[in-house]
Design an enzyme around this catalytic site. Structure first.
Site, PDB file in Angstrom:
ATOM      1  N   CYS A  13       0.866  -1.175   0.000  1.00 37.45           N
ATOM      2  CA  CYS A  13       0.000   0.000   0.000  1.00 37.45           C
ATOM      3  C   CYS A  13       0.908   1.232   0.000  1.00 37.45           C
ATOM      4  CB  CYS A  13      -0.885  -0.008   1.236  1.00 37.45           C
ATOM      5  SG  CYS A  13       0.101   0.063   2.738  1.00 37.45           S
ATOM      6  N   CYS A  99       3.037   5.993   8.531  1.00 33.89           N
ATOM      7  CA  CYS A  99       2.115   6.333   7.437  1.00 33.89           C
ATOM      8  C   CYS A  99       1.288   7.557   7.842  1.00 33.89           C
ATOM      9  CB  CYS A  99       1.202   5.141   7.162  1.00 33.89           C
ATOM     10  SG  CYS A  99      -0.070   5.533   5.969  1.00 33.89           S
ATOM     11  N   HIS A 127      -1.538  -5.735  18.556  1.00 32.34           N
ATOM     12  CA  HIS A 127      -0.957  -5.367  17.257  1.00 32.34           C
ATOM     13  C   HIS A 127      -0.132  -4.089  17.445  1.00 32.34           C
ATOM     14  CE1 HIS A 127      -0.633  -3.880  13.152  1.00 32.34           C
ATOM     15  NE2 HIS A 127      -0.914  -5.100  12.742  1.00 32.34           N
ATOM     16  N   GLU A 129       0.452  -1.520  15.658  1.00 33.07           N
ATOM     17  CA  GLU A 129      -0.208  -0.237  15.353  1.00 33.07           C
ATOM     18  C   GLU A 129      -1.118   0.182  16.511  1.00 33.07           C
ATOM     19  OE1 GLU A 129      -2.688   0.080  11.705  1.00 33.07           O
ATOM     20  OE2 GLU A 129      -3.853   1.494  12.900  1.00 33.07           O
ATOM     21  N   THR A 167      -6.137   0.721  11.251  1.00 30.14           N
ATOM     22  CA  THR A 167      -6.294   0.986   9.808  1.00 30.14           C
ATOM     23  C   THR A 167      -6.601  -0.270   8.998  1.00 30.14           C
ATOM     24  OG1 THR A 167      -3.915   0.775   9.502  1.00 30.14           O
ATOM     25  CG2 THR A 167      -4.779   3.011   9.758  1.00 30.14           C
ATOM     26  N   ASN A 225      -3.104  -8.255   8.004  1.00 33.40           N
ATOM     27  CA  ASN A 225      -3.967  -7.886   6.876  1.00 33.40           C
ATOM     28  C   ASN A 225      -4.011  -9.011   5.839  1.00 33.40           C
ATOM     29  OD1 ASN A 225      -2.529  -6.831   4.189  1.00 33.40           O
ATOM     30  ND2 ASN A 225      -1.178  -6.385   5.903  1.00 33.40           N
ATOM     31  N   SER A 266       2.194  -6.189   2.586  1.00 30.82           N
ATOM     32  CA  SER A 266       3.651  -6.267   2.742  1.00 30.82           C
ATOM     33  C   SER A 266       4.317  -7.137   1.678  1.00 30.82           C
ATOM     34  CB  SER A 266       4.011  -6.843   4.105  1.00 30.82           C
ATOM     35  OG  SER A 266       3.047  -6.561   5.049  1.00 30.82           O
TER      36      SER A 266
HETATM   37 FE1  F3S Z   1      -1.018   3.455   5.556  1.00 31.39          FE
HETATM   38 FE2  F3S Z   1      -3.212   2.376   4.791  1.00 31.39          FE
HETATM   39 FE3  F3S Z   1      -0.979   1.236   4.272  1.00 31.39          FE
HETATM   40  S1  F3S Z   1      -2.836   3.292   6.733  1.00 31.39           S
HETATM   41  S2  F3S Z   1       0.348   1.788   5.923  1.00 31.39           S
HETATM   42  S3  F3S Z   1      -1.662   3.187   3.448  1.00 31.39           S
HETATM   43  S4  F3S Z   1      -2.838   0.202   4.863  1.00 31.39           S
END
Ligand code: F3S
Length: 281
Positions: A13, A99, A127, A129, A167, A225, A266
């Site tokens: 992402c 991010c 987790h 995050e 997220t 994820n 990832s």
């Molecule tokens: Fe950011 Fe969304 Fe990726 S919060 S790290 S763009 S899954």
């Protein structure tokens, strides 16, 4: 001939791409470079970075002992306390690759907790995050992951709440959990902070999985994820495989199948391409 449908939203992402690129750039500039935890849940990338001299450190204690170099914070972000502890070691340079979407949640939590709201995070306990998010609240936070936890949640009726999401949390489950909280009539400020990258990837995976004979989800075994993508696809397609690299896959195809491919946030492109060409041959 096997028909292959690869999701357009498979792999890195925006936030992960940005963080990984930051590490490669820093590694070119100077050494030593450290990442605070593995930069992504993918051994192939972590090993490649190791070859370029990038080491993984796991704690602020380790960071405190460093006498030089750059420490990069990954896209998941860290708690305020951790960020301050890292910056306290003036011998190192801290590069924050959190991010921007995660950063926005940190800001909301800091603001809303300071304004007197109790923070509720809909996400997976433990987790990284979520742990980071908790650390931006000035008054702690409650994490809700399941329906049972949402039902068991209590707070004083006059206490205002601020509800945010991890997220990468499942969008449908978030709505269900918020609906349970709604039944209590709390004074709530709800911010759906689920990242679009995740819901778009999940929706596309669901659509492809419902239309193929075999579905392949590529992702690290520790990547939540990717595990969620597997979960979604398994519900649509009985022949869903969860693999980390092309080596984990052994298909005996007759040639008439339609195969779908998606990948967690990832997963580097190179692995997706390898799986694609394996399925095609
Ligand atoms: Fe950011 Fe969304 Fe990726 S919060 S790290 S763009 S899954």
């Amino acid at each position: 001939m096997v028909k292959v449908i690869t999701a357009e939203n498979a792999g890195f992402c925006f936030g992960v791409k940005r963080a990984v690129e930051t590490v490669y750039e820093e590694a070119k500039k100077q050494q030593p470079v450290y990442t605070f935890g593995p930069i992504i849940h993918n051994d192939v990338v972590v090993r490649d970075l190791e070859k370029k001299g990038v080491r993984v450190i796991h704690s602020v204690e380790e960071a405190a002992k460093l006498t030089s170099g750059t420490v990069i914070i990954r896209s998941h972000g860290v708690s305020k306390e951790t960020l301050e502890a890292l910056k306290a070691n003036t011998a190192i340079h801290v590069v924050d690759a959190t991010c921007p979407f995660v950063q926005r949640i940190h800001d909301v939590i800091a603001e809303q907790s300071a304004a007197g709201r109790k923070i509720v995070i809909i996400g997976n306990k433990g987790h990284a995050e979520v742990e980071g998010h908790i650390g931006w609240s000035s008054r702690g936070a409650e994490v809700i992951e399941t329906e049972e936890e949402a039902r068991a949640f209590t707070c004083a009726p006059e206490e205002p709440l601020c509800v945010v999401a991890q997220t990468t949390f499942n969008a449908k489950k978030f709505e269900e959990l918020v609906a349970i909280l709604n039944e209590r009539g709390y004074n709530k400020y709800v911010m759906n902070t689920i990242c679009n990258a995740t819901s778009i990837r999940q929706e596309e995976a669901r659509r492809i999985a419902s239309a193929v004979d075999i579905m392949i989800v590529i992702g690290g075994k520790n990547s939540s994820n990717s595990a969620k993508l597997f979960d979604i696809c398994s519900k649509e397609c009985d022949n869903t495989f969860f693999i980390e690299t092309r080596e984990d896959l052994e298909l005996h195809l007759t040639g008439s199948e339609t195969v779908g491919i998606t990948a967690g946030a990832s997963t580097p492109n190179i692995i997706i391409e390898e799986v694609q060409s394996y399925v095609r041959t």
